[in-house]
Design a protein around this motif. Structure first.
Motif, PDB file in Angstrom:
ATOM      1  N   VAL A 129       0.863  -1.179   0.000  1.00  0.00           N
ATOM      2  CA  VAL A 129       0.000   0.000   0.000  1.00  0.00           C
ATOM      3  C   VAL A 129       0.901   1.230   0.000  1.00  0.00           C
ATOM      4  N   CYS A 130       0.815   2.021  -1.048  1.00  0.00           N
ATOM      5  CA  CYS A 130       1.681   3.190  -1.187  1.00  0.00           C
ATOM      6  C   CYS A 130       0.938   4.505  -0.966  1.00  0.00           C
ATOM      7  N   PHE A 131      -0.382   4.513  -1.207  1.00  0.00           N
ATOM      8  CA  PHE A 131      -1.166   5.732  -1.023  1.00  0.00           C
ATOM      9  C   PHE A 131      -1.471   5.893   0.456  1.00  0.00           C
ATOM     10  N   GLY A 132      -1.025   7.034   1.009  1.00  0.00           N
ATOM     11  CA  GLY A 132      -1.034   7.223   2.461  1.00  0.00           C
ATOM     12  C   GLY A 132       0.324   6.826   2.989  1.00  0.00           C
ATOM     13  N   ASN A 133       0.365   6.140   4.110  1.00  0.00           N
ATOM     14  CA  ASN A 133       1.631   5.596   4.615  1.00  0.00           C
ATOM     15  C   ASN A 133       1.950   4.294   3.898  1.00  0.00           C
ATOM     16  N   TYR A 227       1.079   0.590  -8.669  1.00  0.00           N
ATOM     17  CA  TYR A 227       1.260  -0.101  -9.940  1.00  0.00           C
ATOM     18  C   TYR A 227      -0.048  -0.175 -10.714  1.00  0.00           C
ATOM     19  N   ARG A 228      -1.139  -0.445 -10.011  1.00  0.00           N
ATOM     20  CA  ARG A 228      -2.423  -0.547 -10.697  1.00  0.00           C
ATOM     21  C   ARG A 228      -2.810   0.770 -11.351  1.00  0.00           C
ATOM     22  N   LEU A 229      -2.475   1.869 -10.687  1.00  0.00           N
ATOM     23  CA  LEU A 229      -2.803   3.178 -11.249  1.00  0.00           C
ATOM     24  C   LEU A 229      -1.995   3.460 -12.507  1.00  0.00           C
ATOM     25  N   ILE A 230      -0.671   3.289 -12.444  1.00  0.00           N
ATOM     26  CA  ILE A 230       0.154   3.650 -13.597  1.00  0.00           C
ATOM     27  C   ILE A 230       0.002   2.660 -14.751  1.00  0.00           C
ATOM     28  N   GLU A 231      -0.437   1.432 -14.445  1.00  0.00           N
ATOM     29  CA  GLU A 231      -0.637   0.444 -15.498  1.00  0.00           C
ATOM     30  C   GLU A 231      -2.100   0.383 -15.949  1.00  0.00           C
ATOM     31  N   HIS A 232      -2.913   1.295 -15.410  1.00  0.00           N
ATOM     32  CA  HIS A 232      -4.321   1.409 -15.819  1.00  0.00           C
ATOM     33  C   HIS A 232      -5.082   0.104 -15.591  1.00  0.00           C
ATOM     34  N   ARG A 233      -4.741  -0.637 -14.540  1.00  0.00           N
ATOM     35  CA  ARG A 233      -5.429  -1.894 -14.275  1.00  0.00           C
ATOM     36  C   ARG A 233      -6.708  -1.705 -13.464  1.00  0.00           C
ATOM     37  N   SER A 234      -6.880  -0.538 -12.858  1.00  0.00           N
ATOM     38  CA  SER A 234      -8.127  -0.259 -12.154  1.00  0.00           C
ATOM     39  C   SER A 234      -8.194   1.221 -11.844  1.00  0.00           C
ATOM     40  N   THR A 235      -9.333   1.682 -11.395  1.00  0.00           N
ATOM     41  CA  THR A 235      -9.512   3.102 -11.075  1.00  0.00           C
ATOM     42  C   THR A 235      -9.114   3.340  -9.624  1.00  0.00           C
ATOM     43  N   GLU A 236      -7.796   3.379  -9.396  1.00  0.00           N
ATOM     44  CA  GLU A 236      -7.291   3.537  -8.034  1.00  0.00           C
ATOM     45  C   GLU A 236      -7.334   4.993  -7.567  1.00  0.00           C
ATOM     46  N   THR A 237      -7.761   5.922  -8.404  1.00  0.00           N
ATOM     47  CA  THR A 237      -7.756   7.331  -8.025  1.00  0.00           C
ATOM     48  C   THR A 237      -8.607   7.574  -6.787  1.00  0.00           C
ATOM     49  N   VAL A 238      -9.632   6.754  -6.559  1.00  0.00           N
ATOM     50  CA  VAL A 238     -10.493   6.961  -5.396  1.00  0.00           C
ATOM     51  C   VAL A 238      -9.737   6.722  -4.094  1.00  0.00           C
ATOM     52  N   HIS A 239      -8.626   6.005  -4.156  1.00  0.00           N
ATOM     53  CA  HIS A 239      -7.852   5.708  -2.955  1.00  0.00           C
ATOM     54  C   HIS A 239      -6.696   6.693  -2.761  1.00  0.00           C
ATOM     55  N   PHE A 240      -6.395   7.503  -3.759  1.00  0.00           N
ATOM     56  CA  PHE A 240      -5.302   8.462  -3.626  1.00  0.00           C
ATOM     57  C   PHE A 240      -5.859   9.790  -3.144  1.00  0.00           C
ATOM     58  N   LEU A 241      -5.480  10.170  -1.927  1.00  0.00           N
ATOM     59  CA  LEU A 241      -5.997  11.391  -1.313  1.00  0.00           C
ATOM     60  C   LEU A 241      -4.898  12.424  -1.108  1.00  0.00           C
ATOM     61  N   GLY A 242      -3.878  12.367  -1.954  1.00  0.00           N
ATOM     62  CA  GLY A 242      -2.829  13.376  -1.910  1.00  0.00           C
ATOM     63  C   GLY A 242      -1.557  12.951  -1.215  1.00  0.00           C
ATOM     64  N   GLU A 243      -1.564  11.769  -0.581  1.00  0.00           N
ATOM     65  CA  GLU A 243      -0.370  11.321   0.133  1.00  0.00           C
ATOM     66  C   GLU A 243       0.164  10.035  -0.479  1.00  0.00           C
ATOM     67  N   ALA A 256       3.093  14.661  -5.633  1.00  0.00           N
ATOM     68  CA  ALA A 256       2.749  15.841  -6.435  1.00  0.00           C
ATOM     69  C   ALA A 256       2.461  15.456  -7.881  1.00  0.00           C
ATOM     70  N   ALA A 257       3.242  14.509  -8.404  1.00  0.00           N
ATOM     71  CA  ALA A 257       3.045  14.063  -9.783  1.00  0.00           C
ATOM     72  C   ALA A 257       1.705  13.350  -9.940  1.00  0.00           C
ATOM     73  N   PHE A 261      -1.465  14.400 -12.231  1.00  0.00           N
ATOM     74  CA  PHE A 261      -1.989  13.432 -13.189  1.00  0.00           C
ATOM     75  C   PHE A 261      -3.502  13.269 -13.042  1.00  0.00           C
ATOM     76  N   ILE A 262      -3.959  13.217 -11.788  1.00  0.00           N
ATOM     77  CA  ILE A 262      -5.372  12.973 -11.523  1.00  0.00           C
ATOM     78  C   ILE A 262      -6.217  14.241 -11.698  1.00  0.00           C
ATOM     79  N   ASN A 263      -5.709  15.360 -11.184  1.00  0.00           N
ATOM     80  CA  ASN A 263      -6.509  16.576 -11.165  1.00  0.00           C
ATOM     81  C   ASN A 263      -6.195  17.544 -12.304  1.00  0.00           C
TER      82      ASN A 263
END
Length: 265
Positions: A129-133, A227-243, A256-257, A261-263
């Motif tokens: 898990v990379c989004f958040g801690n 990995y799922r986000l950059i490889e377009h394997r699922s819509t992981e944007t809902v789990h990325f809250l800026g961290e 920041a990147a 990318f998302i916004n």
């Protein structure tokens, strides 16, 4: 998942595309009635699963599958045919494939996709898990690291997405001003040894790669939101809250990147 459909009969291709699009696991479908055009397109696009007719124009589906797997080794292959002899030929070519009988039904497509997802999940050794801690798990249980720096080292290797990282680069990332002090390089070797033991306890030895000039991770054994986000394997944007790997300062640039990318800029 990004799907690729190839059939030389336009009406059959249209029906196949509609059946594949009904799967909630598929976010995009590229359809071609010419295998040469399809192969050319696939060289610059992600292909998670390919649905291939066997009898095509200039080459058969088995040859198309072989070509696709040359630049997308992780692509799942599904042949659309009713002829059993092609299964034997596929085995002889070391192609692990699914089979659908024409006319293809959406329910059977979903069965194949469910099987593909299950097979891919079973090959993962750890979940990161990379989004958040940053946290890493094996069979749902957090990995225990002898040293915090060993966990950070693994985090950085996962961040580098399979790219080889030298000992000097690891020193520069893990310590602010290591200079040319050999003790930091020696400490990296101890961290690698600790990491190997931690992964071995989780039956995940093959996650860490010891290469000629440094270290990397084998990404195919890691289930990771990044990995799922950059490889377009699922819509992981809902789990990325800026961290992103929030406990490590070097993760701020990646966060920041992702935000851009998302916004958008």
């Amino acid at each position: 998942m990004q799907a690729l459909c190839i059939d030389d009969e336009p009406l059959v291709l249209s029906a196949l595309k509609r059946a594949v699009e009904q799967s909630p696991d598929i976010h995009s479908v590229a359809a071609f009635d010419d295998e040469i055009d399809a192969i050319e397109w696939a060289q610059s696009h992600t292909v998670d699963v390919a649905f291939l007719d066997i009898e095509l124009h200039e080459m058969n589906g088995l040859e198309v599958a072989r070509r696709l797997l040359q630049f997308h080794p992780e692509t799942a292959i599904v042949f659309c045919t009713g002829y059993e002899q092609y299964a034997v030929e596929a085995l002889n070519m070391h192609i692990d494939a699914g089979y659908l009988v024409k006319p293809v039904r959406a329910s059977r497509v979903q069965e194949e996709i469910d099987h593909i997802r299950k097979r891919k999940t079973e090959q993962y050794r750890i979940r990161a898990v990379c989004f958040g801690n940053f946290e890493v798990y094996a069979d749902g249980v957090p990995l225990e690291f002898k040293r915090k720096k060993a966990k950070e080292l693994l985090a950085y290797l996962i961040d580098r997405h399979g790219v080889e990282v030298t000992t000097n680069e690891l020193c520069a990332v893990l310590w602010e001003n290591p200079g040319n002090d050999g003790k930091y390089r020696d400490y990296v070797y101890h961290l690698i040894a600790d990491l190997k033991k931690t992964l071995a306890k989780a039956d995940a030895d093959d996650v860490l790669l010891i290469l000629n000039r440094g270290y990397a991770v084998n990404t195919k054994f890691i289930d990771c939101d990044y990995y799922r986000l950059i490889e377009h394997r699922s819509t992981e944007t809902v789990h990325f809250l800026g961290e992103y790997m929030h406990q490590y300062s070097w993760g701020e640039a990646r966060a920041a990147a992702f935000a851009e990318f998302i916004n958008g800029p």
